[in-house]
Design a protein around this motif. Sequence first.
Motif, mmCIF file in Angstrom:
data_model
loop_
_atom_site.group_PDB
_atom_site.id
_atom_site.type_symbol
_atom_site.label_atom_id
_atom_site.label_comp_id
_atom_site.label_asym_id
_atom_site.label_seq_id
_atom_site.Cartn_x
_atom_site.Cartn_y
_atom_site.Cartn_z
ATOM 1 N N LYS A 50 48.483 -14.973 33.536
ATOM 2 C CA LYS A 50 49.357 -13.994 32.895
ATOM 3 C C LYS A 50 50.436 -14.646 32.028
ATOM 4 O O LYS A 50 51.406 -13.991 31.648
ATOM 5 N N THR A 51 50.255 -15.927 31.716
ATOM 6 C CA THR A 51 51.210 -16.636 30.860
ATOM 7 C C THR A 51 50.901 -16.306 29.408
ATOM 8 O O THR A 51 49.997 -16.894 28.809
ATOM 9 N N ASP A 52 51.620 -15.347 28.857
ATOM 10 C CA ASP A 52 51.352 -14.927 27.477
ATOM 11 C C ASP A 52 52.620 -14.844 26.634
ATOM 12 O O ASP A 52 52.622 -14.247 25.567
ATOM 13 N N HIS A 53 53.691 -15.469 27.111
ATOM 14 C CA HIS A 53 54.919 -15.576 26.313
ATOM 15 C C HIS A 53 55.357 -17.033 26.346
ATOM 16 O O HIS A 53 55.883 -17.510 27.357
ATOM 17 N N TRP A 54 55.114 -17.752 25.261
ATOM 18 C CA TRP A 54 55.452 -19.168 25.210
ATOM 19 C C TRP A 54 55.600 -19.634 23.760
ATOM 20 O O TRP A 54 55.176 -18.957 22.834
ATOM 21 N N VAL A 55 56.256 -20.784 23.636
ATOM 22 C CA VAL A 55 56.415 -21.432 22.332
ATOM 23 C C VAL A 55 55.934 -22.871 22.467
ATOM 24 O O VAL A 55 56.406 -23.618 23.328
ATOM 25 N N LEU A 56 54.999 -23.240 21.632
ATOM 26 C CA LEU A 56 54.464 -24.605 21.575
ATOM 27 C C LEU A 56 54.937 -25.239 20.280
ATOM 28 O O LEU A 56 54.770 -24.661 19.208
ATOM 29 N N GLN A 57 55.513 -26.424 20.363
ATOM 30 C CA GLN A 57 55.904 -27.174 19.171
ATOM 31 C C GLN A 57 55.229 -28.533 19.187
ATOM 32 O O GLN A 57 55.186 -29.196 20.234
#
Length: 211
Positions: A50-57
């Motif tokens: 359920k991890t669907d809010h993230w920021v990848l840089q």
Amino acid sequence: MKLPIRLIAVALPLLLAACVHKETVRPPAPKADFAALLDQQRAREHLLAKTDHWVLQGKIGVSGPVNGKSEGGSGTLIWTQNGNSYDFVVRGPVGSKSFRLSVTPDGALLEGLDGGPQRGQDPETLVENALGWHLPFRDLRAWVLGLRSEAGPADFKFGDDGLPLQMVQGGWTVSYPAWDTTREPAVPSKVFAENPPYKVRLSVESWNIQQ
């Protein structure tokens, strides 16, 4: 016959060292069997499902044929995932292409290229037609987290740390050369995907995951 005291003094430390060495030798630890490693992977997938809010840089590199010629592109990447919507922003070196791809359940918008904004229902087709970049966005969303996508069955190879080293799914071979194990559960810090003649390489510099 008695041994000279000097000979005993020399031999005794050698005998003691041999005994100590024999006592400290341990057999190698048994490796976890594949079934146990696959269970660990299922547990990771359950925690991250359920991890669907993230920021990848990080950085991205893409290569593949365009109009019969081998082409490629690279740049810094900021990928912001908000549920079923996401922004995929690439900034290339000076003189290279930079763009912003915004995707919602209603369609995709590509901005920053010559000719003005472009719209389409399928982000993969939109980006490939405009840039020549073949990116499996639907599956990559899962792969960057080290998860199986909905593309079908997957075959795994695991590293000595128990984390996936390689996954084959949907015609793509996804390799994980490095993981961020400071997080629980661990997430990849490098993701290399290949489906000849196409290649995608992601190097993650930071994760910001909202639980």
